[in-house]
Design a protein around this motif. Structure first.
Motif, short mmCIF file in Angstrom:
data_model
loop_
_atom_site.label_atom_id
_atom_site.label_comp_id
_atom_site.label_asym_id
_atom_site.label_seq_id
_atom_site.Cartn_x
_atom_site.Cartn_y
_atom_site.Cartn_z
N VAL A 1 0.87 -1.44 0.03
CA VAL A 1 -0.01 0.04 0.21
C VAL A 1 0.70 1.40 -0.03
O VAL A 1 0.54 2.28 -0.39
N GLN A 2 1.92 1.42 0.84
CA GLN A 2 2.92 2.49 0.74
C GLN A 2 3.40 2.73 -0.56
O GLN A 2 3.62 3.92 -0.97
N VAL A 3 3.88 1.75 -1.28
CA VAL A 3 4.38 1.87 -2.80
C VAL A 3 3.15 2.27 -3.69
O VAL A 3 3.46 3.27 -4.60
N PHE A 4 2.23 1.42 -3.59
CA PHE A 4 1.17 1.76 -5.09
C PHE A 4 0.08 2.50 -4.73
O PHE A 4 -1.07 2.45 -5.27
N THR A 5 0.26 3.31 -3.63
CA THR A 5 -0.53 4.54 -3.37
C THR A 5 -0.06 5.90 -3.31
O THR A 5 -0.65 6.86 -3.19
N ALA A 6 1.17 5.80 -3.74
CA ALA A 6 2.13 6.89 -3.64
C ALA A 6 2.26 7.24 -5.37
O ALA A 6 1.97 6.37 -6.25
N PRO A 7 2.65 8.35 -5.71
CA PRO A 7 2.71 8.92 -7.24
C PRO A 7 3.42 7.69 -7.95
O PRO A 7 4.67 7.15 -7.44
N PRO A 8 3.02 7.25 -9.01
CA PRO A 8 2.06 7.78 -10.01
C PRO A 8 0.70 6.98 -9.64
O PRO A 8 -0.35 7.19 -10.34
N TRP A 9 0.57 6.15 -8.59
CA TRP A 9 -0.46 5.49 -8.19
C TRP A 9 -1.49 6.32 -7.19
O TRP A 9 -2.10 5.64 -6.47
N SER A 10 -1.11 7.37 -7.07
CA SER A 10 -1.70 8.16 -5.73
C SER A 10 -3.32 8.22 -6.20
O SER A 10 -3.98 8.82 -5.01
N HIS A 11 -3.98 8.24 -7.30
CA HIS A 11 -5.29 8.13 -7.54
C HIS A 11 -5.91 6.82 -6.61
O HIS A 11 -7.01 6.91 -6.61
N ARG A 12 -5.30 5.78 -6.30
CA ARG A 12 -5.70 4.56 -5.60
C ARG A 12 -6.04 4.90 -4.17
O ARG A 12 -5.28 5.57 -3.42
N ASP A 13 -7.36 4.24 -3.95
CA ASP A 13 -7.53 4.52 -2.46
C ASP A 13 -6.66 3.36 -1.82
O ASP A 13 -6.74 2.23 -1.96
N PRO A 14 -6.17 3.83 -0.44
CA PRO A 14 -5.35 3.12 0.27
C PRO A 14 -6.18 1.73 1.01
O PRO A 14 -5.79 0.63 0.77
N GLU A 15 -7.40 2.08 1.24
CA GLU A 15 -8.08 0.79 1.81
C GLU A 15 -8.45 -0.03 0.72
O GLU A 15 -8.26 -1.56 0.93
N GLU A 16 -9.13 0.59 -0.39
CA GLU A 16 -9.46 -0.43 -1.52
C GLU A 16 -8.07 -1.22 -1.88
O GLU A 16 -8.14 -2.59 -2.24
N THR A 17 -7.13 -0.50 -2.12
CA THR A 17 -5.76 -1.38 -2.29
C THR A 17 -5.11 -2.41 -1.62
O THR A 17 -5.00 -3.45 -1.94
N ARG A 18 -5.50 -1.88 -0.20
CA ARG A 18 -5.20 -3.08 0.75
C ARG A 18 -5.80 -4.26 0.77
O ARG A 18 -5.60 -5.27 0.65
N VAL A 19 -7.18 -4.08 0.70
CA VAL A 19 -8.04 -5.25 0.61
C VAL A 19 -7.91 -6.14 -0.72
O VAL A 19 -7.97 -7.26 -0.82
N ALA A 20 -7.71 -5.33 -1.82
CA ALA A 20 -7.52 -6.13 -3.11
C ALA A 20 -6.24 -6.65 -3.18
O ALA A 20 -6.27 -8.10 -3.46
N PHE A 21 -5.20 -6.23 -2.55
CA PHE A 21 -3.75 -7.01 -2.44
C PHE A 21 -4.02 -8.08 -1.62
O PHE A 21 -3.39 -9.12 -1.93
N ARG A 22 -4.28 -7.93 -0.74
CA ARG A 22 -4.29 -9.01 0.43
C ARG A 22 -5.20 -10.08 -0.31
O ARG A 22 -4.74 -11.32 -0.02
N ALA A 23 -6.30 -9.82 -0.84
CA ALA A 23 -7.01 -11.00 -1.49
C ALA A 23 -6.43 -11.76 -2.53
O ALA A 23 -6.18 -12.94 -2.70
N ARG A 24 -5.55 -11.00 -3.52
CA ARG A 24 -4.88 -11.50 -4.47
C ARG A 24 -3.74 -12.25 -4.00
O ARG A 24 -3.43 -13.33 -4.54
N LEU A 25 -3.06 -11.78 -2.85
CA LEU A 25 -1.86 -12.63 -2.52
C LEU A 25 -2.32 -13.87 -1.93
O LEU A 25 -1.80 -14.88 -2.01
N THR A 26 -3.40 -13.99 -1.21
CA THR A 26 -4.08 -15.10 -0.74
C THR A 26 -3.93 -16.30 -1.72
O THR A 26 -3.64 -17.48 -1.69
N GLN A 27 -4.69 -15.83 -3.06
CA GLN A 27 -4.76 -16.64 -4.28
C GLN A 27 -3.38 -17.09 -4.97
O GLN A 27 -3.21 -18.02 -5.13
#
Length: 178
Positions: A20-46
């Protein structure tokens, strides 16, 4: 550098926080941190269950994650979800089958701002692909620093055989199949 397989799930919360620290900073600062956290965590499990999955993590002297890379062997048939459909459009099925299927796929590479400029990104990439004759990754076409980095460390873009998309595909240096 620590290496993980499916045991990466033991550090999933910590890895997710670094992601989340990396992928909500520029150029990805348009991403919502909470949505990014939830999505990555779910993907990582799979993703941790994929054939050939591997994660590498580098920690600071204090023990905090400062860099990571995840990837796996690209399966056949080539997927069409996420950004994979754009890869097919950009490269064409024949080139995808020849260059990407069966290759090691870098899914995520992240280096926290505090560790940039240290060579960590290069070391993570080199270590991740060291045992693979072919490797590839994709990035967003607006991630200009990432694109410049991949070019600087010798990754190359295969010929574009279809329409341009908002992703850029790179093949590892000195690899066959491209």
């Amino acid at each position: 550098m620590q290496s993980y397989r499916d045991d990466v799930l033991e550090i999933a919360d910590e890895l997710t926080a670094a992601y989340v620290q990396v992928f909500t900073a520029p150029p990805w600062s348009h991403r919502d941190p909470e949505e990014t956290r939830v999505a990555f965590r779910a993907r990582l499990t799979q993703d941790a269950r994929r054939d050939g999955f591997r994660a590498l993590v580098e920690r600071s002297a204090e023990g905090a994650i400062v860099g990571f890379v995840t990837g796996w062997t690209t399966p056949a048939p080539f997927r069409t979800d996420r950004a994979y459909g754009k890869v097919l459009e950009r490269l064409g099925r024949e080139q995808v089958e020849e260059s990407l299927v069966g290759a090691f796929e870098i899914d995520e590479l992240g280096v926290l701002a505090s560790a940039r400029g240290t060579g960590l990104g290069r070391r993570l990439l080199e270590t991740a692909v060291a045992d693979h004759p072919r490797a590839w990754l994709l990035t967003w076409n607006q991630a200009h620093d990432a694109i410049a980095f991949y070019r600087r460390v010798g990754w190359r873009e295969p010929p574009v055989r279809g329409p341009e998309t908002d992703i850029v595909v790179f093949l590892a240096p000195n690899r066959v199949g491209g």
